[in-house]
Design an enzyme around this catalytic site. Structure first.
Site, PDB file in Angstrom:
ATOM      1  N   GLU A  64      15.377 -17.311 -37.677  1.00 24.34           N
ATOM      2  CA  GLU A  64      15.995 -15.998 -38.073  1.00 24.34           C
ATOM      3  C   GLU A  64      17.375 -16.412 -38.253  1.00 24.34           C
ATOM      4  OE1 GLU A  64      14.214 -13.603 -34.326  1.00 24.34           O
ATOM      5  OE2 GLU A  64      15.755 -14.776 -33.821  1.00 24.34           O
ATOM      6  N   GLN A 148      17.665 -22.719 -20.561  1.00 24.89           N
ATOM      7  CA  GLN A 148      18.885 -21.601 -20.298  1.00 24.89           C
ATOM      8  C   GLN A 148      19.231 -21.469 -18.989  1.00 24.89           C
ATOM      9  OE1 GLN A 148      21.465 -18.466 -21.250  1.00 24.89           O
ATOM     10  NE2 GLN A 148      20.673 -19.937 -22.624  1.00 24.89           N
ATOM     11  N   THR A 209      11.765 -16.804 -19.470  1.00 25.74           N
ATOM     12  CA  THR A 209      10.627 -17.646 -19.877  1.00 25.74           C
ATOM     13  C   THR A 209      10.261 -17.609 -21.316  1.00 25.74           C
ATOM     14  OG1 THR A 209       8.946 -15.883 -19.473  1.00 25.74           O
ATOM     15  CG2 THR A 209       9.485 -17.330 -17.630  1.00 25.74           C
ATOM     16  N   ASP A 235      12.066 -11.184 -26.316  1.00 25.46           N
ATOM     17  CA  ASP A 235      12.917 -11.452 -27.279  1.00 25.46           C
ATOM     18  C   ASP A 235      12.449 -11.591 -28.770  1.00 25.46           C
ATOM     19  OD1 ASP A 235      12.258 -13.838 -27.365  1.00 25.46           O
ATOM     20  OD2 ASP A 235      14.139 -14.940 -27.302  1.00 25.46           O
TER      21      ASP A 235
END
Lengths: 348, 348
Positions: A64, A148, A209, A235
Site C-alpha cells: 500500500e 505490535q 491479530t 485492517d
C-alpha cells in the site's frame, strides 16, 4: 566529478538510526510526543488532502501507498502486509516513508517506518483511549501478542496511565515473548491462557491479530458494558476480529470513514451504519464517551495522517542529531535545464 | 549492536551511481535496452495492475505516486512537477522509484529516477515513433529545449536512426545549451529561431515544453500531412501544447486512456473521442500508421508501466556492479514477532 550540492541530498534515517534516536529520546517520551503530534494534526483534520490508501493486493498480502498533505508538507508511507511472512522469518509489516516540501516537490526526509509505524499505531490507540476509555482505566487485555503488542501496552502506560496488562495469544510463545519484553517496564503483566481470562477486569480490550480472514477474536457474549475496545487487527477487506453483535452494541469511532468502511470491522455492517470520526471528538465538536456503561469501539485501520504526524516528528527531532545520513537522491545540475550536460560531464 | 541482516538491506542507486552505471553501459545502449524492456512490458500490458497515478496538486505544482505490478514485482515512482522551480535553480521534475517483491512485500531496489525518467521517457517516445512515424523518418523538430530535449533526440537516433534535429525554444539560451550538448553525437543539429522554421522538412515533431497552462506550441496551420507528432509536455490537467484542430486531424495513440483523458492533449476533446492504445499496436492487435500521408499523434503523459520497465532494467543491470550501496531500510528482528525486543536490545 563534483560532490552533489546540498539541494540534491535527502536525510535518511535507517532502522539502526531510528533505534538510536528512539533510545536517545526515550521510548515512552517518543510515544507521548507522537500522541501530541497526532492530536495536533487531528485537530486540523479538515485541511488535509485525504484519500483512501492505494492498495495492490495479491494472494499472499498487500502493498500500500498512503499519501496525504497539509498544503505545506506532503508525506507518504509504503507499507506491506503479509501474514504468511512470519513463518518464513520475515516481518508481516515493513514500511518506509517520505516527507516532501509541497512548494518545491523536493523530498526532505526518507525514513524507515517499520519501527516508526509500530510506535505511531500505539500512540494513535492511546490517543483514542484517552478520549474514549472509561475514566480511570488501568487494566488492558492485550489479545494478540505479536510485534505490535508491547508498543500498544507501553503507549497506554505512557499516555493514559495503564498499570496492568493481561496477555493472550493462541501461541503461548508469543505471550512469553511479550511478557518478557514488558517485565521491567513497571507494569503488572499477567499472561493468560484464554481470551476469556485475559478480559477479566479489563476496561480496555485491545485486539491485534494478523490472520487475513474474518475471525472472531472477541465473541458477542465476552464483552460486557463499560469497556473500550481498541480493534487494531481488522485492517483490510476480508480481515476482521470482532463478532458483528459487538459492533451493533457499540458506539463506533473511526479515523477516515471511506477507508474504514472498506477495511475495518465495520465492513461487516451496512454502509450507512452510524460512526463518529475521531477527529471530531478531539476538537470537541462531538462527544466521545458519555456514559461509564457504554461500549466504545475504536475501529482502527491506520490512516495516512498518522504517518504524516510521525514523519513530521522525525523530521523535527532528527535534524540536529547524528542519527541520519544524507542520500544523493535528487539530480541537481547547476543549470536545471541541463540534466543531460550533468550526465555527460560526469563521465570525465 | 549486530549489523543488520541481508534481508534488511535494500540496494540504493544514487544519482552519482546512476550516472556511473549509464556511462558504464553507454547512453545509447541504455536507451535501446530501455526501449526493449518497455516493449516487453507493453506486450504483456493486460496482466498489469493499472491505476491512474495518485496526484496531489498545489498552486505551484504536483506530487505524484505511480504504482503498478505485474504480479511478481511491484513498482512505484515518486515524481514532482513544478514548472516554477527552474527560475529558483531547482529541477522542474525530480523522481525516485522503488521495486518490491510481491510475494514478500519487501523492497528490492530504491533508485534515483530523475535521470532514469528522462531516459525512459525518451525511450518510450522512440518506441512510439518506431511504430507510428513515417518510414525512413530522419529529421525531428525538437520544440522545447529543456532538460528532456537531448534525451529525446538521442533516443530517436539510437532507436529509429534519426540523423537530423531542428531545435527551437522561446529561450535561445536553451537552444544553445541543447545544440552544444548534441554537438558530438554524430547528429546534424540545426538551431532555429521560430517553431515554423524548426518543423521545415521534419517527419517527427516533438513538443516538450513545461508551462502549466493550455498553450499552443503547434497551431493548426503549422502541421501538414505525413508527420508523426510526439507530444510530451501536455501531461497534467490544464496543461496542453497542441491546437485542438491538430488533434481532430490526427490518429491519436495513447498509453493508458483513463489517465490520458485527464492529463493529455485529449483533455481538449470529448471523453469518447476515439484513441488507440499503443500496446495494441506493439502486440500487432491493431495497426499503427496505415498511410504515409496520415498524421499520427503520440499523446504521451508517462505511465507507471514505463517506470516499472525502467526499474526492472536497473535492477537487472546494477546487481553485479559496484554502482549501488545497501541501505538498512527494513527492520529485521531475529524473531519477526519481536520488533520491540530488537528495539530494546539495540540500546545495549
Amino acid at each position: 566529478m563534483l560532490p552533489p550540492s546540498e539541494k540534491a541530498l535527502v536525510p535518511f534515517v535507517s532502522v539502526d538510526n531510528m533505534m538510536r534516536l528512539v533510545h536517545h529520546i526515550g521510548i515512552e517520551t517518543v510515544l507521548r510526543d507522537l500522541a501530541d503530534y497526532i492530536e495536533e494534526d487531528f485537530r486540523r483534520w479538515e485541511l488535509f488532502d485525504k484519500t483512501p490508501r492505494v492498495a495492490s493486493h495479491s494472494d499472499v498480502g498487500v502493498i500500500e501507498l498512503m499519501p496525504t498533505s497539509d498544503g505545506e508538507s506532503y508525506g507518504f508511507k509504503y507499507v506491506n502486509g503479509h501474514p504468511k511472512n512470519t513463518s518464513e522469518g520475515l516481518q508481516t509489516v515493513t514500511a518506509f516513508g517520505l516527507l516532501a516540501n509541497v512548494y518545491t516537490g523536493y523530498p526532505v526526509l526518507l525514513t524507515e517506518m517499520t519501527i516508526l509505524t509500530a510506535l505511531r499505531t500505539a500512540a494513535m490507540s492511546a490517543v483514542a483511549a484517552k478520549h474514549l476509555a472509561p475514566k480511570g482505566s488501568h487494566t488492558m487485555a492485550m489479545i494478540g501478542n505479536g510485534a505490535q503488542s508491547e508498543f500498544q501496552t507501553l503507549a497506554m502506560k505512557a499516555i493514559i496511565g495503564l498499570n496492568t496488562v493481561r496477555l493472550y495469544d493462541k501461541d503461548p510463545a508469543a505471550t512469553r515473548k511479550c511478557a518478557a519484553n514488558l517485565a521491567h517496564t513497571g507494569l503488572t503483566v499477567i499472561p493468560c491462557t484464554s481470551p476469556e481470562q485475559a478480559i477479566e477486569g479489563a476496561q480496555i480490550l485491545t485486539t491485534c491479530t494478523a490472520d487475513k480472514q474474518n475471525a472472531t477474536i472477541l465473541s458477542d457474549n465476552m464483552v460486557g458494558s463499560g469497556v473500550h475496545i481498541n480493534a487494531i487487527g481488522g485492517d483490510c477487506p476480508g480481515k476482521t476480529e470482532l463478532a458483528s453483535g459487538i459492533l451493533t452494541r457499540s458506539d463506533i469511532f473511526v479515523e477516515y470513514p471511506p477507508q474504514t468502511r472498506i477495511e475495518g470491522e465495520i465492513q461487516q455492517l451496512a454502509p450507512d451504519h452510524p460512526v463518529t470520526e475521531l477527529w471530531q471528538v478531539i476538537t470537541g465538536a462531538t462527544q466521545g464517551r458519555t456514559d461509564q456503561r457504554q461500549i466504545t469501539l475504536f475501529d482502527s485501520v491506520g490512516f495516512a495522517i498518522e504517518d504524516f504526524s510521525a514523519l513530521r516528528y522525525i523530521r523535527d527531532k532528527v535534524a540536529d542529531t547524528p542519527f541520519h545520513i544524507d542520500l544523493d537522491m535528487l539530480a541537481d545540475p547547476d543549470d536545471p535545464r541541463d540534466l543531460y550536460g550533468m550526465l555527460t560531464r560526469a563521465k570525465a
